[in-house]
Design a protein around this motif. Structure first.
Motif, PDB file in Angstrom:
ATOM      1  N   PRO A   1       2.664   9.320  -2.638  1.00 34.55           N
ATOM      2  CA  PRO A   1       1.838   9.377  -1.420  1.00 34.55           C
ATOM      3  C   PRO A   1       2.076   8.145  -0.555  1.00 34.55           C
ATOM      4  CG  PRO A   1       0.557   9.992  -3.344  1.00 34.55           C
ATOM      5  CD  PRO A   1       1.859   9.460  -3.854  1.00 34.55           C
ATOM      6  N   PHE A   2       2.096   8.333   0.756  1.00 35.19           N
ATOM      7  CA  PHE A   2       2.557   7.279   1.652  1.00 35.19           C
ATOM      8  C   PHE A   2       1.626   6.081   1.753  1.00 35.19           C
ATOM      9  CE2 PHE A   2       5.145  10.525   4.319  1.00 35.19           C
ATOM     10  CZ  PHE A   2       6.106  10.550   3.327  1.00 35.19           C
ATOM     11  N   SER A   3       0.329   6.281   1.645  1.00 39.94           N
ATOM     12  CA  SER A   3      -0.613   5.236   2.055  1.00 39.94           C
ATOM     13  C   SER A   3      -1.369   4.577   0.909  1.00 39.94           C
ATOM     14  CB  SER A   3      -1.620   5.836   3.049  1.00 39.94           C
ATOM     15  OG  SER A   3      -2.286   6.941   2.463  1.00 39.94           O
ATOM     16  N   PHE A   4      -0.851   4.653  -0.307  1.00 41.75           N
ATOM     17  CA  PHE A   4      -1.550   4.091  -1.457  1.00 41.75           C
ATOM     18  C   PHE A   4      -1.147   2.637  -1.698  1.00 41.75           C
ATOM     19  CE2 PHE A   4      -2.445   8.357  -3.815  1.00 41.75           C
ATOM     20  CZ  PHE A   4      -3.161   8.789  -2.719  1.00 41.75           C
ATOM     21  N   GLU A   5      -1.870   2.004  -2.630  1.00 39.88           N
ATOM     22  CA  GLU A   5      -1.602   0.614  -2.983  1.00 39.88           C
ATOM     23  C   GLU A   5      -0.598   0.539  -4.136  1.00 39.88           C
ATOM     24  OE1 GLU A   5      -2.891  -1.834  -1.235  1.00 39.88           O
ATOM     25  OE2 GLU A   5      -4.056  -0.427  -0.007  1.00 39.88           O
ATOM     26  N   GLU A   6      -0.025  -0.656  -4.326  1.00 38.76           N
ATOM     27  CA  GLU A   6       0.949  -0.817  -5.396  1.00 38.76           C
ATOM     28  C   GLU A   6       0.347  -0.495  -6.764  1.00 38.76           C
ATOM     29  OE1 GLU A   6       3.866  -4.258  -7.360  1.00 38.76           O
ATOM     30  OE2 GLU A   6       2.997  -4.561  -5.361  1.00 38.76           O
TER      31      GLU A   6
END
Length: 347
Positions: free
Chosen positions: A318-323
């Motif tokens: 998914p494009f907008s997640f955190e590391e």
């Protein structure tokens, strides 16, 4: 292999990869690029076969995947590195061939360039900056990718070679030349026509989480994708053995926290409406994101007609997640979902 996947008739998964957009902050771009490199390193440690980079221009995602692949090649030793995909409308095929060959040499032959053609997105907003004098004359057809493939294969660029004076040696082809790179070229297709062309041209095929289904009121994404894959192989010299990689968005939640599960579900819920029917005049149809436990995802893939045609995947993050989210998702894919699909991690 899970009972569901086995019962579907799908082949055991041979190659497992992942795809990332490499997001970064406008005011601190170094941190995002470093995070992307750490994610690729983690992928190798978890046994993934490949890591792929989405190509984004004038956005806060990777604009120069060749540079990032070159950097990643120096921090990894085994995992293959690819682009999914590079839009060739933004590129000079001759210069891109030089960059890709250089990265491939530095990586020890691990680069898998994925490309596509067509007019650049938001063409009217960029054409004056991109091609100030030649915008009307630029060719964005399949011939652009054929030029790239020829340069990478070592076809002559010019008739001149040899010494100029007593010092400099000149070549008639793109240098450096990486002999195996042409066989690792992929074409990103979303329509039946482009899939057939990719087969005729002898490329590998990248299928993504998007197809084009104009004129269809209640389309089945999996069936459309499966039809494209079969058409590609029917045209390819290697037939049924022609390589195809599928790129759906899957989000396993096995080891996710409650907060992560809520965030993931909200992400999927927001994106789902656009998957219900084709969008726009071209019939742009995204695939539904697949979320759940690894066993649930394996069952859903077992029923996916497109998935049943492949034995290689590059699941999109998914494009907008955190590391930290990517670490959880990749770990669950490698340790739970992959084995449920019949895959074994690389040593």
């Amino acid at each position: 292999m899970s009972a569901a996947a086995s019962a579907s008739g799908a082949s055991p998964l041979k190659k497992l990869g992942f795809l990332t957009i490499g997001l970064f902050d406008r005011d601190n771009p170094a941190a995002g690029h470093e995070s992307t490199l750490r994610v690729i390193e983690l992928g190798e440690q978890l046994g993934f076969d490949s890591a792929w980079l989405r190509h984004r221009h004038l956005q806060y995602g990777i604009s120069s995947p060749v540079a990032v692949m070159a950097a990643a090649s120096q921090r990894t030793s085994r995992i293959e590195l690819g682009t999914a995909v590079t839009p060739l409308a933004w590129e000079n095929p001759l210069r891109l061939a030089e960059d890709l060959a250089t990265a491939d040499v530095l990586s020890g032959g691990r680069i898998n360039p994925g490309v596509s053609v067509g007019e650049p997105m938001y063409w009217d907003t960029v054409k004056d900056a991109l091609y100030p004098d030649t915008a009307a004359a630029e060719d964005f057809s399949y011939s652009r990718v054929q030029r790239l493939a020829g340069f990478i294969a070592g076809e002559p660029v010019r008739g001149f070679s040899g010494k100029d004076g007593v010092i400099e040696e000149h070549s008639e082809r793109v240098e450096p030349h990486s002999p195996g790179l042409r066989s690792r070229l992929w074409y990103g297709a979303g329509s039946l026509r482009s899939a057939q062309w990719a087969g005729q041209a002898g490329f590998n095929l990248l299928t993504s989480s998007v197809v084009f289904a104009p004129g269809q009121d209640r389309p089945d994404f999996g069936e459309i994708q499966a039809e494209q894959i079969r058409a590609f192989r029917a045209e390819h010299p290697d037939g049924a053995a022609a390589k195809v990689s599928q790129g759906l968005v899957v989000i396993p939640t096995d080891s996710a926290t409650t907060e992560q599960r809520q965030k993931y579900q909200a992400y999927v819920d927001e994106r789902t409406p656009r998957t219900l029917q084709p969008n726009g005049p071209k019939g742009f149809l995204p695939a539904k994101d697949i979320i759940g436990t690894s066993e649930q995802i394996a069952e859903e893939l077992a029923a996916h007609a497109g998935y049943r045609e492949v034995d290689e995947v590059a699941f999109a993050l998914p494009f907008s997640f955190e590391e930290t989210d990517y670490v959880q998702i990749l770990t669950d894919i490698a340790e739970r979902l992959g084995p449920a699909l019949g895959w074994s991690p690389q040593a």
